[in-house]
Design a protein around this motif. Sequence first.
Motif, PDB file in Angstrom:
ATOM      1  N   LEU A 106       0.733  -1.063   0.015  1.00 56.48           N
ATOM      2  CA  LEU A 106       0.189   0.065   0.046  1.00 56.48           C
ATOM      3  C   LEU A 106       0.219   1.620  -0.336  1.00 56.48           C
ATOM      4  CD1 LEU A 106      -2.762  -1.277   2.492  1.00 56.48           C
ATOM      5  CD2 LEU A 106      -3.111  -0.584  -0.115  1.00 56.48           C
ATOM      6  N   VAL A 107       2.204   1.742   1.133  1.00 56.42           N
ATOM      7  CA  VAL A 107       2.975   2.124   0.302  1.00 56.42           C
ATOM      8  C   VAL A 107       3.500   2.459  -0.455  1.00 56.42           C
ATOM      9  CG1 VAL A 107       4.996   3.463   1.728  1.00 56.42           C
ATOM     10  CG2 VAL A 107       3.556   2.399   3.601  1.00 56.42           C
ATOM     11  N   ASP A 108       3.927   1.713  -0.995  1.00 51.21           N
ATOM     12  CA  ASP A 108       4.609   1.529  -2.452  1.00 51.21           C
ATOM     13  C   ASP A 108       3.168   2.168  -3.434  1.00 51.21           C
ATOM     14  OD1 ASP A 108       7.138   0.253  -1.921  1.00 51.21           O
ATOM     15  OD2 ASP A 108       6.618  -1.847  -2.511  1.00 51.21           O
ATOM     16  N   GLN A 109       2.360   1.671  -3.746  1.00 49.60           N
ATOM     17  CA  GLN A 109       1.010   2.072  -4.336  1.00 49.60           C
ATOM     18  C   GLN A 109       0.439   3.612  -3.865  1.00 49.60           C
ATOM     19  OE1 GLN A 109      -3.148   0.400  -3.822  1.00 49.60           O
ATOM     20  NE2 GLN A 109      -3.098   1.235  -6.269  1.00 49.60           N
ATOM     21  N   MET A 110       0.866   3.989  -3.079  1.00 48.53           N
ATOM     22  CA  MET A 110       0.805   5.421  -2.537  1.00 48.53           C
ATOM     23  C   MET A 110       1.959   6.101  -3.430  1.00 48.53           C
ATOM     24  SD  MET A 110      -1.398   5.735   0.881  1.00 48.53           S
ATOM     25  CE  MET A 110       0.379   5.225   2.041  1.00 48.53           C
ATOM     26  N   LYS A 111       2.890   5.651  -3.840  1.00 53.42           N
ATOM     27  CA  LYS A 111       3.645   6.725  -4.314  1.00 53.42           C
ATOM     28  C   LYS A 111       4.017   6.187  -6.041  1.00 53.42           C
ATOM     29  CE  LYS A 111       7.212   5.571  -0.863  1.00 53.42           C
ATOM     30  NZ  LYS A 111       8.323   4.377  -0.292  1.00 53.42           N
ATOM     31  N   GLY A 112       2.929   5.596  -6.146  1.00 56.63           N
ATOM     32  CA  GLY A 112       2.832   5.738  -7.517  1.00 56.63           C
ATOM     33  C   GLY A 112       3.040   3.929  -8.500  1.00 56.63           C
ATOM     34  N   ASN A 113       3.587   3.577  -8.102  1.00 56.68           N
ATOM     35  CA  ASN A 113       3.604   2.079  -8.145  1.00 56.68           C
ATOM     36  C   ASN A 113       3.318   0.834  -7.443  1.00 56.68           C
ATOM     37  OD1 ASN A 113       6.045   2.301  -5.956  1.00 56.68           O
ATOM     38  ND2 ASN A 113       7.305   2.590  -7.743  1.00 56.68           N
ATOM     39  N   GLY A 114       3.656  -0.859  -8.107  1.00 53.28           N
ATOM     40  CA  GLY A 114       2.789  -1.042  -6.890  1.00 53.28           C
ATOM     41  C   GLY A 114       1.871  -1.355  -6.880  1.00 53.28           C
ATOM     42  N   ASP A 115       0.069  -1.799  -7.526  1.00 54.50           N
ATOM     43  CA  ASP A 115      -0.592  -2.648  -7.497  1.00 54.50           C
ATOM     44  C   ASP A 115      -0.346  -3.903  -8.147  1.00 54.50           C
ATOM     45  OD1 ASP A 115      -0.108  -1.249  -9.894  1.00 54.50           O
ATOM     46  OD2 ASP A 115      -2.765  -0.981  -9.620  1.00 54.50           O
ATOM     47  N   ARG A 116       0.340  -4.151  -8.989  1.00 54.84           N
ATOM     48  CA  ARG A 116       0.504  -5.306  -9.965  1.00 54.84           C
ATOM     49  C   ARG A 116       1.114  -6.261  -8.463  1.00 54.84           C
ATOM     50  NH1 ARG A 116      -0.874  -6.772 -15.075  1.00 54.84           N
ATOM     51  NH2 ARG A 116      -1.562  -4.680 -16.196  1.00 54.84           N
ATOM     52  N   LYS A 117       2.037  -5.888  -8.498  1.00 56.74           N
ATOM     53  CA  LYS A 117       3.404  -6.044  -7.727  1.00 56.74           C
ATOM     54  C   LYS A 117       2.853  -6.804  -6.411  1.00 56.74           C
ATOM     55  CE  LYS A 117       7.770  -5.525  -5.585  1.00 56.74           C
ATOM     56  NZ  LYS A 117       8.752  -4.550  -4.762  1.00 56.74           N
ATOM     57  N   LEU A 118       2.060  -5.957  -5.643  1.00 51.64           N
ATOM     58  CA  LEU A 118       1.209  -6.643  -4.659  1.00 51.64           C
ATOM     59  C   LEU A 118       0.789  -8.006  -4.925  1.00 51.64           C
ATOM     60  CD1 LEU A 118       0.861  -5.717  -1.783  1.00 51.64           C
ATOM     61  CD2 LEU A 118      -1.401  -4.209  -2.434  1.00 51.64           C
ATOM     62  N   LEU A 119      -0.225  -7.092  -5.172  1.00 49.00           N
ATOM     63  CA  LEU A 119      -0.796  -8.744  -5.775  1.00 49.00           C
ATOM     64  C   LEU A 119      -0.354  -9.956  -5.708  1.00 49.00           C
ATOM     65  CD1 LEU A 119      -3.769  -6.734  -8.173  1.00 49.00           C
ATOM     66  CD2 LEU A 119      -4.200  -8.218  -5.190  1.00 49.00           C
ATOM     67  N   ALA A 120       1.041  -9.717  -6.816  1.00 52.61           N
ATOM     68  CA  ALA A 120       1.394 -10.893  -7.300  1.00 52.61           C
ATOM     69  C   ALA A 120       2.453 -11.922  -5.981  1.00 52.61           C
ATOM     70  CB  ALA A 120       2.518 -10.345  -7.524  1.00 52.61           C
ATOM     71  N   THR A 121       2.633 -10.233  -4.909  1.00 57.62           N
ATOM     72  CA  THR A 121       3.447 -11.263  -3.953  1.00 57.62           C
ATOM     73  C   THR A 121       2.256 -11.599  -2.812  1.00 57.62           C
ATOM     74  OG1 THR A 121       4.753  -9.189  -4.196  1.00 57.62           O
ATOM     75  CG2 THR A 121       4.802 -10.010  -2.027  1.00 57.62           C
ATOM     76  N   ILE A 122       0.464 -11.319  -3.087  1.00 52.65           N
ATOM     77  CA  ILE A 122      -0.040 -11.786  -2.405  1.00 52.65           C
ATOM     78  C   ILE A 122      -0.340 -13.155  -2.864  1.00 52.65           C
ATOM     79  CG2 ILE A 122      -2.458 -11.666  -1.326  1.00 52.65           C
ATOM     80  CD1 ILE A 122      -2.607  -9.103  -1.229  1.00 52.65           C
TER      81      ILE A 122
END
Length: 147
Positions: free
Chosen positions: A74-90
């Motif tokens: 969520l922190v990465d996503q607020m910085k403008g990146n990471g939604d795909r990465k978050l889902l993949a990590t989960i």
Amino acid sequence: MTTLHKEHVEVGYFNSEQHSGRSNLPYAQLMYILEYGANGNGVLIKPFSLFTNAAFIYVPHETTELRQIIKKGLVDQMKGNGDRKLLATIGQFYQRKIRAMFGDSSLLRDLMPDTVRRKQSSTPLLETGELRANLGYRTSKSMKVIK
């Protein structure tokens, strides 16, 4: 954060064309038989394990590791990146936890005596490792199955 609204991660067997080498059954069908058991004629005879439920009991949503993954994502996503990465990590997290269940007799029901004699082992859901290796995950962002 709205980019994650209604997104999801799935863990399991997705390609019905993909078959087990030894049984020539789709992985999902083979997993169903292993879950409920069958006699020599293919008739289901007893519950083996509630694999899906056991996975959710074994991997509760409130684990510290999962909370850390979500918080960082969520922190990465607020910085403008990471939604795909978050889902993949989960997806990777749940895939790893579910794979760890294969062969764990403390979490799964005991094998039937005939199965133990045939396998010469009492480890549930683990004979060749093929089912464990082919357990995959996919996210609603890409729908590509990752093993």
